[in-house]
Design an enzyme around this catalytic site. Structure first.
Site, PDB file in Angstrom:
ATOM      1  N   GLY A 365     -78.514 -18.342 -71.456  1.00 25.01           N
ATOM      2  CA  GLY A 365     -78.928 -17.959 -72.797  1.00 25.01           C
ATOM      3  C   GLY A 365     -80.430 -17.935 -72.893  1.00 25.01           C
ATOM      4  N   GLY A 368     -82.278 -20.810 -70.988  1.00 25.32           N
ATOM      5  CA  GLY A 368     -82.071 -21.084 -69.577  1.00 25.32           C
ATOM      6  C   GLY A 368     -80.594 -21.049 -69.230  1.00 25.32           C
ATOM      7  CG  ASP A 481     -79.515 -18.183 -82.142  1.00 28.16           C
ATOM      8  OD1 ASP A 481     -79.137 -17.125 -82.688  1.00 28.16           O
ATOM      9  OD2 ASP A 481     -79.658 -18.291 -80.924  1.00 28.16           O
TER      10      ASP A 481
END
Ligand SMILES: *[C@@H]1O[C@H](CO)[C@@H](O)[C@H](O)[C@H]1NC(C)=O
Ligand SMILES: *[C@@H]1O[C@H](CO)[C@@H](O)[C@H](O)[C@H]1NC(C)=O
Ligand SMILES: *[C@@H]1O[C@H](CO)[C@@H](O)[C@H](O)[C@H]1NC(C)=O
Ligand SMILES: *[C@@H]1O[C@H](CO)[C@@H](O)[C@H](O)[C@H]1NC(C)=O
Ligand SMILES: *[C@@H]1O[C@H](CO)[C@@H](O)[C@H](O)[C@H]1NC(C)=O
Ligand SMILES: *[C@@H]1O[C@H](CO)[C@@H](O)[C@H](O)[C@H]1NC(C)=O
Length: 530
Positions: A365, A368, A481
């Site tokens: 993602g 990392g 998010d």
């Protein structure tokens, strides 16, 4: 499967109006949650700071004592109706400290206070411990101080530009719309009398689904013509740094401008209509049209009812939050977690993940890659290997990990620890076995494994996890998010939110998902300023 999944489905999730009931529902829940989070008292959103290391004061000096008084005066005056304040502390010229703050024009005194007290705290603790001259920008307020008087003077350095890396479609038409919007509010803000808030916002419809939100603000103490000049330069910078981007922010000590395609301030008039989910039914085959019509009605009715239930549910959850969830002691009140107790050594992690073998890779993602691992005691873990671009120092990283590790709730993926050796920065999480929600929702076959009651359970769990992050934890974390791939499912299909607090740990300004980066081109941060 845990933590971050492959981004394969990412585009599906963000495409509004997918002909899928699940996607529409999920988007709706998301917009509902993000709308609520915008309205709740959120932690101030750090944008950038600058302090000159050429002028520093000595600890425990008279200067520092004056400086501390200055910060406390600014904080104690931050609930003023005006939304800004300047003051001076010190008897002798060499020990005099000048400081000011101004809050975004749409904030309440209480919201302004939250930002100013955060700014005065973070700037000395995190960013500029001994610097005499500094400026820090948050989305909600600007704080400045110096050993020289700077009130009523316009400053054009340093400059910082931040932008959202997402590109806009139709950049030419967008730029025109942006230009018109900015000119309009530039005039409005700079016409306000000196000594009052010089602030203006506007919304403009770009497409059916996208609205352009623009904001400009000047230091209230500078003159109208200085404000106009400053904003003119800032707006003039936008094409150079940020052409074609979905959002950008140009910061000067005396003014700033920002635009986004989502609301990042309190929209004054009627908010633009939220994108409504489009329910695309296949064209009814002849002879079966009555049937299809019934199905459409049933689907629409179900949607409406679920939305209503959701709204009511979330409202009730919010109201009963304090009473009910304080009783669920997932937060470890007395448990003494220390940075040392969270540390794993690299050899252990390498052994657990078979040297980060590809076979153990769970996904990757924005921050990392993620690997599955098994510790010698057979405990399963998920290891997130942070990419190397984090700009945080080791101490800062440890402190943030410690804070996030203290957030414990059954609907949050638990952070077990970290590893910090050489170039490696690793985060160790509990392993959550049933992959993530998108894996089910966007797969035509697996979708049916989620029946109504498990969906209901997932929605409730996500709401509880978010409520904990927003209201009931000791930190106030805004996820920013939240999406199906960040909702993991345990063995009983209970949801666990992942990736919360990443902005803090990673030390990036992650205010629009993980999309903001600095534009180095315009950072004329060297040399002296003020
Ligand atoms: C200030 O920072 C710059 C860049 O990091 C560094 O090169 C310089 O030596 C520093 N100056 C002082 C006085 O610490
Ligand atoms: C501010 O501090 C710097 C160094 O600490 C000093 O050289 C400068 O003269 C000071 N400015 C004023 C106006 O006192
Ligand atoms: C400053 O004062 C504090 C407490 O008064 C003391 O612990 C610290 O050692 C002092 N620092 C210096 C550099 O003198
Ligand atoms: C505001 O600042 C002034 C100094 O500028 C200080 O005397 C006063 O105590 C502060 N607090 C309030 C609440 O006015
Ligand atoms: C605040 O700024 C104004 C305008 O420059 C100035 O006249 C006033 O003296 C300042 N207040 C303090 C306490 O320094
Ligand atoms: C945006 O466009 C630029 C150049 O046109 C391209 O290099 C970049 O990869 C694009 N970014 C995204 C997120 O699509």
């Amino acid at each position: 499967m845990s933590c971050i999944l492959k981004n394969k489905h990412k585009t599906d999730q963000t495409t509004v109006g997918m002909p899928s009931f699940n996607v529409s529902m999920f988007l709706l829940i998301l917009s509902l949650l993000s709308f609520l989070s915008l309205n709740s008292e959120a932690a101030p959103e750090y944008r950038y700071h600058f302090c000159s290391n050429e002028t520093t004061f000595t600890p425990n000096s008279t200067y520092q004592s004056n400086f501390n008084h200055l910060l406390s005066f600014l904080t104690s005056n931050s609930t003023r109706e005006s939304g800004f304040y300047n003051t001076t502390v010190g008897q002798t010229p060499e020990n005099t400290v000048y400081g000011l703050f101004f809050c975004r024009g749409d904030l309440t005194p209480d919201e302004c206070r939250v930002c100013v007290s955060t700014a005065t705290k973070e700037i000395v603790e995190q960013y500029c411990p001994v610097e005499k001259v500094a400026v820090i920008w948050y989305s909600e307020c600007v704080l400045r101080y110096s050993n020289k008087s700077f009130f009523s003077t316009m400053f054009q350095t340093p400059t910082v530009s931040l932008y959202n890396i997402q590109n806009i479609t139709e950049p030419v038409r967008f730029t025109q719309l942006l230009g018109t919007s900015m000119n309009d509010i530039e005039t409005k803000a700079s016409n306000a009398p000196t000594g009052t808030q010089k602030f203006a916002t506007t919304e403009a419809k770009f497409s059916e689904l996208q609205t352009l939100y623009s904001l400009v603000q000047c230091d209230p103490l500078i003159s109208s013509s200085d404000c106009k000049t400053c904003l003119g330069i800032a707006i003039g910078n936008l094409p150079g740094c940020c052409a074609g981007k979905q959002g950008a922010n140009v910061l000067y000590p005396s003014c700033y401008v920002r635009y986004e395609i989502y609301p990042f301030y309190k929209v004054q008039a009627v908010p633009p209509p939220a994108p409504t989910p489009v329910l695309l039914a296949p064209p009814p085959p002849k002879g079966k049209s009555r049937n299809s019509l019934l199905i459409i009605i049933a689907v629409v009715a179900a949607t409406v009812v679920s939305i209503l239930l959701l709204c009511i549910g979330y409202y009730l959850l919010c109201r009963r939050a304090k009473k009910k969830y304080n009783a669920v002691p997932y937060e470890n009140e007395s448990g003494e977690i220390t940075a040392d107790s969270l540390q794993y050594d690299l050899a252990t992690i390498e052994a657990a993940t078979n040297n980060f073998a590809d076979d153990n890779k769970l996904g990757s993602g924005g921050f990392g890659e993620v690997f599955k691992g098994t510790l010698p005691n057979k405990q399963e873990i998920a290891v997130k290997r942070l990419s190397q671009t984090s700009r945080q120092g080791a101490e800062e990283f440890k402190n943030e990990v410690l804070l996030v590790a203290k957030l414990q709730h059954r609907n949050l993926v638990r952070l077990l620890g970290y590893c910090l050796e050489g170039e490696e920065k690793l985060l160790v999480y509990e392993f959550v076995p049933n992959k993530s929600l998108d894996y089910f929702l966007f797969d035509p076959k697996k979708r049916s494994l989620l029946d109504w009651s498990s969906r209901y359970n997932i929605i409730g769990g996500v709401a509880r996890g978010m409520l904990y992050l927003h209201e009931d934890s000791r930190l106030r974390i805004i996820h920013r998010d939240l999406k199906a791939s960040n909702i993991l499912l345990d063995a009983n299909l209970n949801p666990k939110i992942s990736d919360f607090g990443m902005a803090k740990i990673f030390g990036v300004d992650e205010t629009q998902g993980n999309t903001t980066v600095t534009c180095l081109q315009n950072m004329q941060c060297t040399g002296s300023f003020l």
